[in-house]
Design a protein around this motif. Sequence first.
Motif, PDB file in Angstrom:
ATOM      1  N   ASN A  18     -22.375  22.958 -30.520  1.00 50.55           N
ATOM      2  CA  ASN A  18     -21.279  22.103 -30.977  1.00 50.55           C
ATOM      3  C   ASN A  18     -20.000  22.923 -31.128  1.00 50.55           C
ATOM      4  OD1 ASN A  18     -22.534  19.328 -31.672  1.00 50.55           O
ATOM      5  ND2 ASN A  18     -23.957  20.800 -32.590  1.00 50.55           N
ATOM      6  N   ARG A  19     -19.169  22.890 -30.108  1.00 52.51           N
ATOM      7  CA  ARG A  19     -17.893  23.613 -30.137  1.00 52.51           C
ATOM      8  C   ARG A  19     -17.005  23.143 -28.989  1.00 52.51           C
ATOM      9  NH1 ARG A  19     -21.950  27.194 -28.835  1.00 52.51           N
ATOM     10  NH2 ARG A  19     -21.915  28.123 -26.740  1.00 52.51           N
ATOM     11  N   THR A  20     -15.740  23.504 -29.103  1.00 52.38           N
ATOM     12  CA  THR A  20     -14.747  23.221 -28.058  1.00 52.38           C
ATOM     13  C   THR A  20     -14.150  24.533 -27.588  1.00 52.38           C
ATOM     14  OG1 THR A  20     -14.199  21.039 -28.967  1.00 52.38           O
ATOM     15  CG2 THR A  20     -12.579  22.064 -27.522  1.00 52.38           C
ATOM     16  N   GLN A  21     -14.128  24.734 -26.284  1.00 54.45           N
ATOM     17  CA  GLN A  21     -13.604  25.960 -25.701  1.00 54.45           C
ATOM     18  C   GLN A  21     -12.325  25.669 -24.916  1.00 54.45           C
ATOM     19  OE1 GLN A  21     -16.955  27.327 -23.328  1.00 54.45           O
ATOM     20  NE2 GLN A  21     -17.585  28.756 -24.917  1.00 54.45           N
ATOM     21  N   ASP A  22     -11.321  26.508 -25.118  1.00 48.23           N
ATOM     22  CA  ASP A  22     -10.111  26.440 -24.303  1.00 48.23           C
ATOM     23  C   ASP A  22     -10.379  27.213 -23.016  1.00 48.23           C
ATOM     24  OD1 ASP A  22      -7.628  26.628 -23.104  1.00 48.23           O
ATOM     25  OD2 ASP A  22      -6.550  26.996 -24.977  1.00 48.23           O
ATOM     26  N   ILE A  23     -10.402  26.512 -21.875  1.00 49.96           N
ATOM     27  CA  ILE A  23     -10.734  27.163 -20.604  1.00 49.96           C
ATOM     28  C   ILE A  23      -9.548  27.146 -19.639  1.00 49.96           C
ATOM     29  CG2 ILE A  23     -13.208  26.716 -20.805  1.00 49.96           C
ATOM     30  CD1 ILE A  23     -12.835  24.327 -18.938  1.00 49.96           C
ATOM     31  N   LYS A  24      -8.342  26.922 -20.166  1.00 46.75           N
ATOM     32  CA  LYS A  24      -7.165  26.863 -19.297  1.00 46.75           C
ATOM     33  C   LYS A  24      -7.004  28.136 -18.478  1.00 46.75           C
ATOM     34  CE  LYS A  24      -2.159  26.124 -19.313  1.00 46.75           C
ATOM     35  NZ  LYS A  24      -0.954  25.825 -20.141  1.00 46.75           N
ATOM     36  N   ASN A  25      -7.246  29.288 -19.091  1.00 43.54           N
ATOM     37  CA  ASN A  25      -7.050  30.556 -18.385  1.00 43.54           C
ATOM     38  C   ASN A  25      -8.113  30.814 -17.315  1.00 43.54           C
ATOM     39  OD1 ASN A  25      -4.740  31.183 -19.849  1.00 43.54           O
ATOM     40  ND2 ASN A  25      -5.881  32.242 -21.450  1.00 43.54           N
ATOM     41  N   ASP A  26      -9.190  30.016 -17.313  1.00 45.62           N
ATOM     42  CA  ASP A  26     -10.216  30.142 -16.281  1.00 45.62           C
ATOM     43  C   ASP A  26      -9.907  29.291 -15.051  1.00 45.62           C
ATOM     44  OD1 ASP A  26     -11.746  31.828 -17.931  1.00 45.62           O
ATOM     45  OD2 ASP A  26     -12.723  30.109 -18.888  1.00 45.62           O
ATOM     46  N   LEU A  27      -8.846  28.480 -15.136  1.00 44.14           N
ATOM     47  CA  LEU A  27      -8.526  27.531 -14.076  1.00 44.14           C
ATOM     48  C   LEU A  27      -7.239  27.916 -13.355  1.00 44.14           C
ATOM     49  CD1 LEU A  27      -9.196  24.259 -16.107  1.00 44.14           C
ATOM     50  CD2 LEU A  27     -10.784  25.449 -14.583  1.00 44.14           C
ATOM     51  N   LYS A  28      -7.159  27.571 -12.087  1.00 40.56           N
ATOM     52  CA  LYS A  28      -5.942  27.804 -11.309  1.00 40.56           C
ATOM     53  C   LYS A  28      -4.839  26.900 -11.845  1.00 40.56           C
ATOM     54  CE  LYS A  28      -8.610  29.104  -7.248  1.00 40.56           C
ATOM     55  NZ  LYS A  28      -9.083  28.722  -5.899  1.00 40.56           N
ATOM     56  N   LYS A  29      -3.617  27.404 -11.812  1.00 41.01           N
ATOM     57  CA  LYS A  29      -2.496  26.711 -12.461  1.00 41.01           C
ATOM     58  C   LYS A  29      -1.946  25.549 -11.649  1.00 41.01           C
ATOM     59  CE  LYS A  29      -2.903  29.745 -15.664  1.00 41.01           C
ATOM     60  NZ  LYS A  29      -3.743  29.380 -16.821  1.00 41.01           N
ATOM     61  N   ALA A  30      -2.245  25.498 -10.355  1.00 38.59           N
ATOM     62  CA  ALA A  30      -1.677  24.457  -9.505  1.00 38.59           C
ATOM     63  C   ALA A  30      -2.748  23.894  -8.584  1.00 38.59           C
ATOM     64  CB  ALA A  30      -0.509  24.998  -8.693  1.00 38.59           C
ATOM     65  N   ASN A  31      -2.505  22.696  -8.118  1.00 37.33           N
ATOM     66  CA  ASN A  31      -3.413  22.007  -7.211  1.00 37.33           C
ATOM     67  C   ASN A  31      -2.560  21.204  -6.234  1.00 37.33           C
ATOM     68  OD1 ASN A  31      -5.704  20.878  -6.033  1.00 37.33           O
ATOM     69  ND2 ASN A  31      -6.562  20.137  -7.962  1.00 37.33           N
ATOM     70  N   TRP A  32      -3.147  20.756  -5.156  1.00 33.30           N
ATOM     71  CA  TRP A  32      -2.468  19.839  -4.244  1.00 33.30           C
ATOM     72  C   TRP A  32      -3.524  18.981  -3.566  1.00 33.30           C
ATOM     73  CZ3 TRP A  32      -3.131  19.843   1.134  1.00 33.30           C
ATOM     74  CH2 TRP A  32      -3.822  20.939   1.656  1.00 33.30           C
ATOM     75  N   GLY A  33      -3.099  17.815  -3.084  1.00 34.62           N
ATOM     76  CA  GLY A  33      -4.064  16.922  -2.488  1.00 34.62           C
ATOM     77  C   GLY A  33      -3.418  15.649  -1.986  1.00 34.62           C
ATOM     78  N   VAL A  46       0.861  -1.183   0.000  1.00 39.70           N
ATOM     79  CA  VAL A  46       0.000   0.000   0.000  1.00 39.70           C
ATOM     80  C   VAL A  46       0.894   1.228   0.000  1.00 39.70           C
ATOM     81  CG1 VAL A  46      -1.965  -1.106   1.131  1.00 39.70           C
ATOM     82  CG2 VAL A  46      -0.188  -0.029   2.528  1.00 39.70           C
ATOM     83  N   ALA A  47       0.394   2.309  -0.589  1.00 44.19           N
ATOM     84  CA  ALA A  47       1.165   3.550  -0.666  1.00 44.19           C
ATOM     85  C   ALA A  47       0.213   4.736  -0.586  1.00 44.19           C
ATOM     86  CB  ALA A  47       1.980   3.609  -1.959  1.00 44.19           C
ATOM     87  N   ALA A  48       0.650   5.793   0.090  1.00 36.78           N
ATOM     88  CA  ALA A  48      -0.177   6.995   0.182  1.00 36.78           C
ATOM     89  C   ALA A  48       0.717   8.186   0.502  1.00 36.78           C
ATOM     90  CB  ALA A  48      -1.259   6.841   1.251  1.00 36.78           C
ATOM     91  N   GLY A  49       0.269   9.362   0.079  1.00 31.99           N
ATOM     92  CA  GLY A  49       1.028  10.568   0.376  1.00 31.99           C
ATOM     93  C   GLY A  49       0.468  11.772  -0.353  1.00 31.99           C
ATOM     94  N   PRO A  50       1.063  12.933  -0.136  1.00 29.51           N
ATOM     95  CA  PRO A  50       0.580  14.166  -0.759  1.00 29.51           C
ATOM     96  C   PRO A  50       1.070  14.308  -2.193  1.00 29.51           C
ATOM     97  CG  PRO A  50       2.486  14.639   0.592  1.00 29.51           C
ATOM     98  CD  PRO A  50       2.195  13.180   0.782  1.00 29.51           C
ATOM     99  N   PHE A  51       0.402  15.173  -2.944  1.00 27.78           N
ATOM    100  CA  PHE A  51       0.886  15.516  -4.283  1.00 27.78           C
ATOM    101  C   PHE A  51       0.704  17.003  -4.528  1.00 27.78           C
ATOM    102  CE2 PHE A  51      -3.655  14.912  -5.334  1.00 27.78           C
ATOM    103  CZ  PHE A  51      -3.900  16.014  -6.132  1.00 27.78           C
ATOM    104  N   VAL A  52       1.503  17.512  -5.433  1.00 30.29           N
ATOM    105  CA  VAL A  52       1.247  18.809  -6.060  1.00 30.29           C
ATOM    106  C   VAL A  52       1.088  18.543  -7.546  1.00 30.29           C
ATOM    107  CG1 VAL A  52       2.468  20.180  -4.331  1.00 30.29           C
ATOM    108  CG2 VAL A  52       3.723  19.300  -6.319  1.00 30.29           C
ATOM    109  N   SER A  53       0.292  19.360  -8.227  1.00 29.66           N
ATOM    110  CA  SER A  53       0.107  19.163  -9.659  1.00 29.66           C
ATOM    111  C   SER A  53       0.006  20.513 -10.349  1.00 29.66           C
ATOM    112  CB  SER A  53      -1.147  18.328  -9.939  1.00 29.66           C
ATOM    113  OG  SER A  53      -2.307  18.971  -9.455  1.00 29.66           O
TER     114      SER A  53
END
Length: 259
Positions: A185-200, A146-153
């Motif tokens: 019917n379309r695809t939107q780039d929403i990268k700029n609407d999202l935070k650049k980093a996460n952790w968990g 088994v393995a567990a721990g924090p991450f940043v992304s």
Amino acid sequence: MKSKLRLVVAVATFFMCPFVVKAQVDLGIKAGLSIPNLTSGNSSNPINSGYSSRLGLDAGVHAEFHLTKRFSIQPELRYSSQGGKKDKGQAFPPTPELAAGFQAQGIPVPQYVYADYKSVAKFNYLMIPVLAKYHFGFSPKWDLYVAAGPFVSFLLNGKQEMSGTSPIFLDPAHTQPVTPPQDFNRTQDIKNDLKKANWGIDGHIGLAYHLNSRSAIFVEGGGNYGFVKIQKDKTNGENNTGAGVVVLGYSFRICDKKK
């Protein structure tokens, strides 16, 4: 791409060097299925709700430092697919054109309007977990762990793929249409609407079969959950990422413990 690969190797070598002289070290590669979804917690924002899981890729490399017979530390570098999908019942803020139409008719501009179309939110991250790993090792050939721990992304890209046609409605019950059927019917780039980093938190349970004294194949099942609300603006939602993960992999010992 080559320069990025060299940088990754250099960083990995830097962090590995202090351990190599003191521990057995395995390198591994793995790939498999990510089954992500977006959760909303206790938020009442209608944009948050209604997501179900989609399918994506989870793949990466790791270095495992065996500190004792049972215990090891395993940093990883992974490509992690996140996101979710909705099949109907979409809520979204009124566009400027819709808002102007409401104002022209003397109708208060609502916070959200509604429509029936499909959408898939696809977010891909570079994830860096550091896992504490415990080996049960019930036979020379087989190893349960088994393995567990924090991450940043770190966010690599983000898009929303939409399909279908629907009127736009004033109410979530879809009884008050305010437009004729619209093409979604379309695809939107929403990268700029999202935070650049996460952790968990990240974790898994695994079973390895040792091919010989230095190499093994393994299967792992687990998951990850991000603690950060990923949208920059609450108007676009307040969601957390998370995914179930199943992978197959191969590991090879590159260093034996120094005597």
